[in-house]
Enzyme design. Structure first.
Site: not given
Ligand code: G6P
Length: 607
Positions: A2, A27, A73, A99-100, A480, A484, A487, A503, A602
């Protein structure tokens, strides 16, 4: 996540606010809204991109020089127009963005309903608007303060009221609010990027503070109404820092900025004459570092993988015992922190809720808490005992790239600093430093391969699954690289320690399930080659990332990406680049929204 923008001044508020919202788009959000004070207050909200809200507002051209706006969001209630902020009170005169999360909103809502308030959304935020209304007796700031005293949870809020056209009231607990003070105008935002183009004079609100902005002025009090004296500080980033330039996406721009980001991370921090790093931000805690026996690293997402890398590096260069933990798990464990434990929080944004909560827990338990943060003045930067800024510059792409390589650089410097005060030799220290200084140019060499990597993306982007494998220093890079790809290209990808492959994941391998194998010629090279053999035996296709000039993999793999030779500790700074480029090109080919991937944010300011 947000975003909040508020404006009071002489410019047309709609333009300042919509532009601010666009600067906050990176964001991540799913709906947006705007409220402007005029003879008749104006409210517009829309699901989807800010461009949709913009069209609405442009068509209606609301006048007014005071307003607030928000990107939401969704947490409580779906992303619908009614759930989007700003929210109103029953009189339709008070507007609020938030926000929150208000944790006790259900109980508050129930009480307010009994008192006759009517609600039009499913959000926790609307409760706040009515709570302020309930306590309002002509002084908006006092009513905000009274309401927030009853609230459990986190908030960054901005409130306007038709009867108070000369002020915006803001407040913060756990969710950032920054004020921008200009000439005869003032701004409020959740993130400096929304106001940096208008003023470089900013004031950060601390937790449990209430701020009030008027044209060219501000004042701050605590929730208990004690007045706070604080001056403005000059902002370091310029407005142009967030422009895309010649690049089609911020992510690609930021991938290409990595050589410079590493140079910035190293600037002034290398001391060749003593083979050591110089980190000014840690000087105040050198005593504590000297006594340290244990290091716990806490972080989330890509920053967590930087922490996993750090574990190997600190173990190699120092005698500390090192644990790397997901912040979201660390905070719920029963912590038996041993004496002389240092906790290091890594975060690009400096606002990730789980990392912040985890570091607070570590502080409460008496640990020395350090931060490695990119955003100057962010909550994590301010709540740690000491720390280092990565100076990677503003990162707009939701998927972290240049922040990650900056983090790896600085973590290596931190390990050197501690290692050299113990038994790491001058030669070893200097070898690493010299290697680090070569990294920016070596990165530039790799970036020249963007086109061939794009061709590889054409070959593989239709795969629905991918395996990434690596050992030791390359294991976090496998994780990572896979992150990527999922995402931004929405391809299911698993990062695995190469040794674990047999395994489980090997059961999945077939011609439709390719593997990205990280195989630079380091101490684990032979072992990784055996893993590649095992994949080939199951007809799996393999792309290998290996050292320049290594022709031994030719028959074993389908495709090769080469990286320059470096110290094995530093190789992750190079191997991650082709993986970022590969994910980027796959995402573009698959028509994905690279800079704003679906459902992601973000800066994750909820727990
Ligand atoms: C979000 C972002 C990631 C980032 C993670 C941790 O998930 O999309 O790119 O790695 O948060 O964020 P931080 O700001 O704490 O590094």
């Amino acid at each position: 996540m947000c975003g909040i923008v508020g404006y009071i001044g002489h410019q047309t508020a709609r333009e300042v606010l919509i532009e601010g919202l666009k600067r906050l788009e990176y964001r991540g959000y799913d709906s947006s809204g705007i409220a402007i004070l005029n003879h008749e207050p104006y409210l517009a909200r829309a699901v989807g991109k800010v461009a949709i809200l913009e069209q609405l507002v442009w068509a209606e051209k609301p006048e007014g020089v005071v307003g607030i706006a928000h990107t939401r969001w969704a947490t409580h209630g779906k992303p619908t127009e009614l759930n989007a902020h700003p929210h109103r009170d029953c009189t339709g005169q008070l507007f609020l963005v938030h926000n929150g999360i208000i944790e006790n909103y259900a109980a508050l809502k129930e009480r307010l309903r009994e008192q006759g308030h009517t609600f039009s959304s499913e959000t926790d935020t609307e409760t706040l608007a009515h709570l302020i209304e309930a306590g309002y007796q002509g002084n908006l700031e006092a009513a905000v303060r009274k309401a927030l005293q009853q609230v459990q949870g986190t908030f960054g809020i901005a409130v306007i009221h038709a009867r108070h056209p000369d002020e915006i009231v803001v407040a913060r607990r756990g969710s950032p609010i920054v004020l921008g003070i200009g000439k005869d105008e003032a701004f409020a935002a959740s993130d400096v990027s929304a106001l940096a183009q208008h003023t470089d004079q900013v004031v950060y609100l601390e937790d449990n503070e209430v701020g009030r902005i008027e044209r060219g002025k501000f004042s701050i009090t605590t929730l208990e109404n004690r007045s706070v004296t604080r001056g403005t500080t000059a902002l370091e980033i310029g407005p142009e820092a967030a422009d895309r330039g010649k690049f089609p996406h911020y992510m690609l721009k930021e991938i290409f900025e990595q050589p410079e980001a590493v140079e910035n991370a190293l600037r002034g921090r290398v001391n060749h004459s003593e083979g050591v790093a110089k980190l000014g931000g840690l000087e105040s805690v050198l005593d504590g570092l000297q006594k340290a026996r244990h290091l716990i690293i806490i972080s989330c997402g890509t920053s967590y993988y930087a922490g996993l890398f750090a574990r190997y590096v600190f173990e190699a260069l120092t005698d500390l015992t090192v644990e790397t933990e997901l912040a979201s798990e660390f905070r719920y464990r029963k912590l038996n922190l041993r004496q002389n434990t240092v906790v290091l929080a890594i975060s690009q944004s400096g606002e990730t809720a789980d990392t912040l909560a985890a570091l607070r827990e570590a502080r409460r338990k008496g640990a020395l808490v350090l931060g490695l943060v990119n955003v100057v003045g962010s909550s994590i930067a301010r709540e740690t005992h000491a720390g280092v800024y990565s100076h990677a510059g503003i990162e707009v792409g939701v998927a972290s790239t240049k922040s990650f390589t900056s983090q790896l650089t600085i973590l290596t410097l931190m390990a050197l600093l501690i290692g050299r005060s113990r038994d790491l030799s001058y030669e070893e220290g200097n070898t690493i430093l010299r290697g680090l200084e070569m990294i920016p140019d070596q990165m530039r060499e790799i970036l020249k391969q963007s086109d061939p990597i794009n061709e590889l993306a054409h070959k593989y982007s239709q795969a629905e699954h991918f395996l990434y494998i690596g050992r030791k220093y390359q294991y976090p890079i496998a994780l990572e690289g896979a992150l990527k790809l999922k995402e931004i290209a929405y391809i299911h990808a698993e990062g695995y320690a190469a040794g674990e492959m047999k395994h489980g994941p090997i059961a999945l391998i077939d011609p439709a399930f390719p593997t990205m194998a990280l195989a630079p010629e380091d101490g684990s090279y032979e072992k990784v080659t055996s893993n590649i053999q095992e994949i080939r035996a199951r007809e799996g296709r393999v792309i290998a990332v290996t050292s320049h000039g290594n022709d031994k993999l030719g028959n074993l793999v389908d495709d090769v990406i080469e990286i320059p030779h470096t110290h094995e500790i530093l190789a992750p700074l190079l191997t991650v680049l082709p993986l970022q480029l590969f994910a980027y090109h796959c995402a573009v080919l698959r028509g994905c929204d690279v800079d704003k991937p679906r459902n992601l944010a973000k800066s994750v300011t909820v727990e």
